[in-house]
Design a protein around this motif. Structure first.
Motif: not given
Length: 193
Positions: A91-116
């Motif tokens: 029920e914590n909106e702040l947690f849900c938003g932070a979780f979604s943002e952290a997940w998006s950043r994580f996915l983007q950086n994993v994609q960059v890391l895969e191409h190195l």
């Protein structure tokens, strides 16, 4: 009888009335233009050099088995998983938003890391496994956790199925402790270091 008025100005006017630009003005404009283009190119060059330096640092870090691309993202995800282990955050909106943002950043950086080049295969395998598990959790549901996280849930949008998934993760950890899904995900992130 047709009457055509005479044109105000004959089609072949005098050449003296044309506006002429002196060669000095033309040179000055061209000089200004070349200065502006050089400034733009200089900014682009600085950005390019900064990117190359960053890329060199990343390649050296990956060659040593370390990378500066993911520590912040993995730490943020680990902290969010642990918060969810400790308390029901459905029920914590702040947690849900932070979780979604952290997940998006994580996915983007994993994609960059895969191409190195010279990437650490074991680390990437663990990160890919985590992404696959989150994308497919819970089994036998139409929309998975990865779907909701990619849709930027939080303040503007907090769907009931997403909250149920978070609640289920919390109760799963309460029931199974170290054998829970959240514990396994934290262990996969711990293997990054």
């Amino acid at each position: 009888m047709t009457f055509f008025p005479e044109p105000l100005r004959p089609s072949e006017g005098r050449k003296e009335e044309e506006i002429r630009v002196s060669p000095i003005e033309a040179d000055k404009r061209e000089e200004d233009r070349s200065y502006q283009e050089g400034f733009k190119n200089d900014c682009g060059l600085k950005t390019y050099v900064a990117f190359l330096m960053f890329l060199k640092k990343e390649i050296q870090g990956v060659a040593l088995g370390k990378s500066s691309l993911l520590p912040e993202e993995t730490e943020a995800l680990r902290n969010l998983f642990r918060l969810l282990m400790d308390a029901n955050q459905s029920e914590n909106e702040l947690f849900c938003g932070a979780f979604s943002e952290a997940w998006s950043r994580f996915l983007q950086n994993v994609q960059v890391l895969e191409h190195l080049p010279q990437k650490n295969r074991k680390t990437l395998k663990n990160l890919r496994e985590l992404i696959e598990e989150v994308d497919n959790y819970p089994p036998n549901e139409d929309h998975k956790l990865g779907f909701y996280l990619s849709k930027q849930v939080g303040k503007a949008w907090l769907p009931t199925p997403f909250r149920q998934i978070l609640r289920h993760l919390f109760t799963d950890h309460r029931l199974y402790g170290e054998n829970s899904t959240l514990s396994r995900w934290v262990a996969l992130l711990d293997n990054f270091y």
